[in-house]
Design a protein around this motif. Structure first.
Motif, short mmCIF file in Angstrom:
data_model
loop_
_atom_site.label_atom_id
_atom_site.label_comp_id
_atom_site.label_asym_id
_atom_site.label_seq_id
_atom_site.Cartn_x
_atom_site.Cartn_y
_atom_site.Cartn_z
N UNK A 183 25.99 -0.07 -23.01
CA UNK A 183 27.16 0.29 -23.81
C UNK A 183 27.70 -0.91 -24.58
N UNK A 184 27.69 -2.10 -23.98
CA UNK A 184 28.25 -3.27 -24.67
C UNK A 184 27.18 -4.10 -25.37
N UNK A 185 25.93 -3.83 -25.09
CA UNK A 185 24.86 -4.61 -25.68
C UNK A 185 24.65 -5.92 -24.94
N UNK A 214 29.97 -9.20 -29.21
CA UNK A 214 30.27 -10.20 -28.19
C UNK A 214 31.68 -10.75 -28.25
N UNK A 215 32.42 -10.38 -29.28
CA UNK A 215 33.73 -11.01 -29.49
C UNK A 215 34.72 -10.70 -28.36
N UNK A 216 34.71 -9.47 -27.89
CA UNK A 216 35.67 -9.09 -26.83
C UNK A 216 35.39 -9.84 -25.54
N UNK A 217 34.11 -9.88 -25.14
CA UNK A 217 33.76 -10.55 -23.88
C UNK A 217 34.01 -12.05 -23.96
N UNK A 218 33.74 -12.67 -25.11
CA UNK A 218 34.02 -14.09 -25.28
C UNK A 218 35.52 -14.37 -25.29
#
Length: 223
Positions: A183-185, A214-218
């Motif tokens: 879902x998030x890649x 990746x912006x949200x997880x970072x």
């Protein structure tokens, strides 16, 4: 994906080399099953030369970021030798589950094929090829960590297997982590590459912007 999309993702160009920002989710070349690949659109990157540029190395389908192309045969030979000799510096950004207790370190675990039926899937194997990865923590959240990963060797799936083997698999990894469903890649990005292409000159250093997936997880890790 279109040729125009790829043109807009060009990060660097000179007489020998191109560096593009590869999007996640597309293979760099056609596999045995066919399907769309980045190579399908290389004709837009000729810039006056008679032939398309060609891949100087590979990135996994689900990995984004800096991808090096050679513009002609001699350029590819030169780049291929630099990659083979380990002279090209590569830095990846990854978001992993949990994360290491320390702030930096070296993973030194040899890798081999998982089994003949699994294509290029890999595993830690004491009788395999040497594989080393430097890592450094960039930030942390309550459940994840953002890492800068520098592979000192170029084994298939090296960063993914090494991270998983130490107990902090890369988020979204459907093979070596808990990312089935995707879902998030895959949270792995070839952030920077350093190519000592010209004698007597500083290496060519190029960075690829952080991809949207990746912006949200970072950000959760403080980046």
């Amino acid at each position: 994906m279109t040729g125009d999309d790829l043109s807009r993702r060009l990060l660097y160009r000179d007489a020998l080399m191109l560096i593009v920002d590869k999007p996640a989710g597309i293979a760099v070349h056609k596999g045995p099953k066919g399907g769309e690949s980045l190579e399908d659109f290389f004709s837009v990157l000729r810039f006056g030369l008679p032939r398309n540029p060609a891949l100087a190395h590979r990135l996994d389908r689900d990995t984004s970021g800096c991808l090096v192309l050679g513009r002609h045969r001699k350029a590819l030979e030169k780049l291929g030798l630099l990659f083979k000799q380990g002279k090209i510096g590569k830095t990846y950004w990854a978001v992993v589950e949990g994360g290491p207790k320390e702030d930096e370190g070296l993973i030194d675990l040899p890798l081999g094929r998982l089994d003949a039926s699994r294509g290029w899937w890999m595993k830690v194997d004491p009788s395999g090829q040497p594989a080393q990865t430097l890592w450094r923590v960039l930030g942390r959240s309550a459940t994840t960590a953002a890492l800068a990963l520098t592979p000192l060797t170029g084994r298939t799936h090296q960063l993914r297997v090494h991270s998983s083997a130490l107990g902090w698999p890369i988020l979204g990894d459907p093979i070596y982590g808990n990312g089935r469903g995707g879902a998030i890649g895959l949270q792995l990005h070839a952030r920077e590459i350093e190519v000592p292409l010209y004698k007597g000159k500083e290496p060519v250093r190029v960075s690829a912007p952080v991809p949207g997936h990746m912006q949200e997880a970072l950000a959760a890790c403080g980046l």
